[in-house]
Design an enzyme around this catalytic site. Structure first.
Site, PDB file in Angstrom:
ATOM      1  N   GLY A 172      -0.111  -4.974   1.020  1.00  0.00           N
ATOM      2  CA  GLY A 172      -1.385  -4.930   0.298  1.00  0.00           C
ATOM      3  C   GLY A 172      -1.302  -5.548  -1.076  1.00  0.00           C
ATOM      4  O   GLY A 172      -2.288  -6.073  -1.588  1.00  0.00           O
ATOM      5  N   GLU A 188       3.802  -5.642   7.583  1.00  0.00           N
ATOM      6  CA  GLU A 188       2.989  -4.661   8.313  1.00  0.00           C
ATOM      7  C   GLU A 188       3.388  -4.445   9.782  1.00  0.00           C
ATOM      8  O   GLU A 188       3.470  -3.291  10.229  1.00  0.00           O
ATOM      9  CB  GLU A 188       1.494  -5.033   8.225  1.00  0.00           C
ATOM     10  CG  GLU A 188       0.869  -4.783   6.862  1.00  0.00           C
ATOM     11  CD  GLU A 188       1.040  -5.931   5.888  1.00  0.00           C
ATOM     12  OE1 GLU A 188       0.448  -5.890   4.803  1.00  0.00           O
ATOM     13  OE2 GLU A 188       1.774  -6.894   6.230  1.00  0.00           O
ATOM     14  N   GLU A 193      -1.837  -9.139  -0.524  1.00  0.00           N
ATOM     15  CA  GLU A 193      -3.240  -9.367  -0.159  1.00  0.00           C
ATOM     16  C   GLU A 193      -4.155  -9.288  -1.380  1.00  0.00           C
ATOM     17  O   GLU A 193      -5.167  -9.987  -1.445  1.00  0.00           O
ATOM     18  CB  GLU A 193      -3.662  -8.367   0.922  1.00  0.00           C
ATOM     19  CG  GLU A 193      -2.999  -8.670   2.259  1.00  0.00           C
ATOM     20  CD  GLU A 193      -3.311  -7.646   3.329  1.00  0.00           C
ATOM     21  OE1 GLU A 193      -3.838  -8.012   4.377  1.00  0.00           O
ATOM     22  OE2 GLU A 193      -2.995  -6.446   3.104  1.00  0.00           O
ATOM     23  N   ALA A 203       0.848  -1.186   0.000  1.00  0.00           N
ATOM     24  CA  ALA A 203       0.000   0.000   0.000  1.00  0.00           C
ATOM     25  C   ALA A 203       0.890   1.245   0.000  1.00  0.00           C
ATOM     26  O   ALA A 203       2.078   1.191   0.330  1.00  0.00           O
ATOM     27  CB  ALA A 203      -0.910  -0.001   1.220  1.00  0.00           C
TER      28      ALA A 203
END
Length: 251
Positions: free
Chosen positions: A105, A128, A108, A62
């Protein structure tokens, strides 16, 4: 420049993550375009391939600058997780074609797809906790289902990365091909699916993703629906006609 470069050929949609200068970091603009993509694929179901190209990076995660500025209310809305769940629930199958790093992300996003194809330089990681947050867009439950609790917790808690070979061993990757062959391999898999009954594909995906407690009832309902479909009768009739022995020639 849009965050997603979307093309379509013969009913197969290819989605290229298109922020190369940011290593395809997933920002709010990309999430908005993912929602637009999902709306299109929900309205007109087609098989989709999601890729970062063959430049050695699928998505580096992200957008950290945006994450740093988000607060509690933003977290509770599940900005990335909501978009990825929508991908997971698309009517037709999705294929992630992954060359290089798929981190945070980005990883994911691939877990939300139905099937993953990688290259020898594909690497998965969930960094993370090192940034003071959790993997909040699906890894804590999808990754466990995909590779098992032990392997998933190793990634999530120790911060280690999963190489392509290891990802293939634990079933996270369907196959490993050379980067130059990745687009062809993903398209070939999509074309193979495309030859199957679309309604059977959709039903199979729904049943497979159903809560374990819903089985076997959901299986019976899906099969009952398909048993009354003209496509089932046509395909089975064609199958039987191919197996019938040819008539004996007259002598």
């Amino acid at each position: 420049m849009t965050a997603l470069d979307i093309t379509e050929a013969d009913g197969i949609v290819t989605v290229l993550l298109n922020r190369p200068a940011q290593r395809n970091a997933i920002d709010a603009a990309m999430i908005g375009e993912i929602h637009e993509l999902c709306a299109d694929l929900e309205a007109e179901p087609r098989i989709a391939i999601i890729t970062g190209g063959t430049e050695g990076v699928f998505a580096a995660g992200a957008d950290i600058a945006q994450l740093r500025d988000r607060g509690r209310a933003d977290a509770l809305t599940g900005i990335n997780g909501t978009a990825f769940e929508r991908i997971r629930r698309l009517p037709m199958p999705t294929i992630a074609a992954i060359d290089g790093y798929a981190l945070g992300g980005g990883a994911e996003l691939t877990y939300a797809c139905d099937i993953r194809i990688g290259t020898p330089r594909t690497i998965f990681g969930q960094p993370e906790p090192g940034l003071g947050i959790t993997a909040g867009a699906g890894a804590t439950f999808r990754l466990v289902r995909l590779v098992g609790e032990s392997v998933a917790k190793h990634l999530l808690l120790a911060g280690d990365k999963l190489t392509a070979d290891r990802a293939f061993q634990v079933g996270l990757l369907h196959s490993i091909v050379e980067p130059s062959d990745l687009p062809t391999a993903a398209t070939a898999l999509a074309q193979k699916m495309q030859k199957l009954s679309p309604i059977a594909l959709r039903a199979t995906k729904l049943v497979t993703d159903a809560d374990p407690a819903a089985h076997p009832q959901v299986d019976l309902l899906a099969q009952a629906m398909l048993f009354t479909d003209d496509e089932k009768h046509r395909r089975m009739t064609e199958f039987l006609s191919r197996r019938e022995p040819p008539a004996n020639p007259e002598r």
